[in-house]
Design an enzyme around this catalytic site. Structure first.
Site, PDB file in Angstrom:
ATOM      1  N   CYS A  86      85.957  78.132 -32.319  1.00 17.36           N
ATOM      2  CA  CYS A  86      85.731  76.962 -31.460  1.00 17.36           C
ATOM      3  C   CYS A  86      86.575  77.060 -30.185  1.00 17.36           C
ATOM      4  O   CYS A  86      86.367  77.952 -29.385  1.00 17.36           O
ATOM      5  CB  CYS A  86      85.965  75.674 -32.248  1.00 17.36           C
ATOM      6  SG  CYS A  86      85.226  74.246 -31.438  1.00 17.36           S
ATOM      7  N   HIS A 196      82.891  76.036 -37.344  1.00 18.20           N
ATOM      8  CA  HIS A 196      84.173  75.929 -38.047  1.00 18.20           C
ATOM      9  C   HIS A 196      84.033  76.319 -39.522  1.00 18.20           C
ATOM     10  O   HIS A 196      83.926  75.438 -40.388  1.00 18.20           O
ATOM     11  CB  HIS A 196      84.671  74.485 -37.984  1.00 18.20           C
ATOM     12  CG  HIS A 196      85.235  74.092 -36.668  1.00 18.20           C
ATOM     13  ND1 HIS A 196      86.500  74.445 -36.255  1.00 18.20           N
ATOM     14  CD2 HIS A 196      84.705  73.377 -35.651  1.00 18.20           C
ATOM     15  CE1 HIS A 196      86.735  73.959 -35.053  1.00 18.20           C
ATOM     16  NE2 HIS A 196      85.653  73.309 -34.650  1.00 18.20           N
ATOM     17  N   GLU A 198      86.243  77.189 -41.532  1.00 19.78           N
ATOM     18  CA  GLU A 198      87.390  76.700 -42.317  1.00 19.78           C
ATOM     19  C   GLU A 198      87.133  75.303 -42.883  1.00 19.78           C
ATOM     20  O   GLU A 198      87.884  74.831 -43.738  1.00 19.78           O
ATOM     21  CB  GLU A 198      88.676  76.729 -41.466  1.00 19.78           C
ATOM     22  CG  GLU A 198      88.805  75.652 -40.387  1.00 19.78           C
ATOM     23  CD  GLU A 198      88.091  75.974 -39.092  1.00 19.78           C
ATOM     24  OE1 GLU A 198      87.196  76.838 -39.085  1.00 19.78           O
ATOM     25  OE2 GLU A 198      88.412  75.333 -38.064  1.00 19.78           O
TER      26      GLU A 198
END
Lengths: 220, 79
Positions: A86, A196, A198
């Site tokens: 990002c 993202h 994660e």
């Protein structure tokens, strides 16, 4: 495996990233403040997401010129693995580690939702546990994820199999050229992506689609 | 010495903000607007008094930080 996460003022996903890394490596990453001038001895550096410097000037522009990035650039040139997510993707393109630039989403709207992401290259340090063509669900949260580069660079990225992730047709949230969601450099040791992963690795996230991406780090 | 720097998007680079402004002008009743491109403007106060040196310094600033030359052009004016 030892990892580091770079922390800039205005970054807000560093803890999510640190937890994701620890979940596969079993070790807490080094959190490296942007004013440091050298990285600890690690196998992977992650530039996480957020809004470094409030996106002043251009997103990622000021963070890309911070002291620590000189060492990230120098060590990346020697083969250190670097992942930018990002704002981290914006920062590493501004730092010259990847070609092109992320500009304002084509419809001017900030997008925050899950997208369908296809793994286009499964031979990288972040995708080797995935099947080529596998489609995963992954959140995006950005206002400037519209990847552009000159026609020659785009041709090279496609021809050299350097598009690592692509938004599934019809789900491109930002107008990015060729639905590009993530790319790598020509040596394959630097990867940048807008989504993202994660935030899609635990049951609490709703799905665990992106866990194999982090598990790939161990095999690389 | 003062430098005035204008940073503009290169031709062919999509400018959704310019497009939105163009649309808003149209909805306000301003006719005849063929296009809008949005740019940035900087005023930099320099200690340097030599014009050539100042220009070289500002050019380096533009190349290194102020503009992203992948998508932007810059123009420098010194006074």
């Amino acid at each position: 495996m030892n990892t580091a996460v770079i922390v800039f003022p205005g970054i807000n996903r560093e803890t999510d990233m640190a937890m994701a890394l620890e979940s596969v490596t079993g070790k807490k990453p080094h959190m490296v403040w942007h004013t440091e001038t050298s990285l600890p001895n690690v196998d992977l550096v992650v530039v996480p997401g957020g809004f470094s410097y409030g996106d002043y000037l251009r997103c990622g522009a000021i963070a890309a010129r911070s002291p620590i990035m000189n060492d990230v650039r120098a060590k990346a040139a020697k083969g250190l693995k670097v992942l930018g997510v990002c704002n981290g993707f914006q920062i590493i393109t501004e730092a010259g580690l990847l070609p092109g630039v992320l500009v304002r989403n084509a419809d001017l709207k900030f997008v925050c939702r899950d997208v369908r992401l296809r793994v286009e290259n499964n031979t990288t340090f972040f995708t080797n546990k995935m099947a080529k063509g596998a489609v995963v669900s992954c959140p995006v949260a950005h206002g400037e994820g519209n990847y552009i580069c000159d026609a020659e660079t785009l041709k090279r990225l496609e021809g050299e199999n350097r598009v690592v992730f692509r938004y599934v047709e019809g789900t491109n949230p930002n107008g990015a050229s060729n639905d590009i969601a993530g790319i790598m450099n020509d040596e394959g040791n630097v990867i940048g992506m807008m989504p993202h992963p994660e935030n899609m690795i635990e049951n609490l996230h709703g799905r665990t689609d992106c866990k194999p991406l982090f598990e790939s780090l161990l095999a690389a | 010495m003062k430098a005035k720097v204008k940073v503009t998007l290169k031709n062919g680079v999509l400018d959704p903000q310019g497009k939105a402004i163009e649309g808003a002008l149209g909805s306000l009743g301003f006719g005849g607007v063929n296009g809008v491109r949005q740019g940035k403007y900087f005023e930099i106060d320099l200690a340097q008094t030599d014009k050539a040196k100042a220009e070289a310094a500002v050019k380096a600033m533009c190349e290194k930080l102020i503009a992203n030359t992948v998508i932007e052009n810059y123009q420098i004016e010194l006074a």
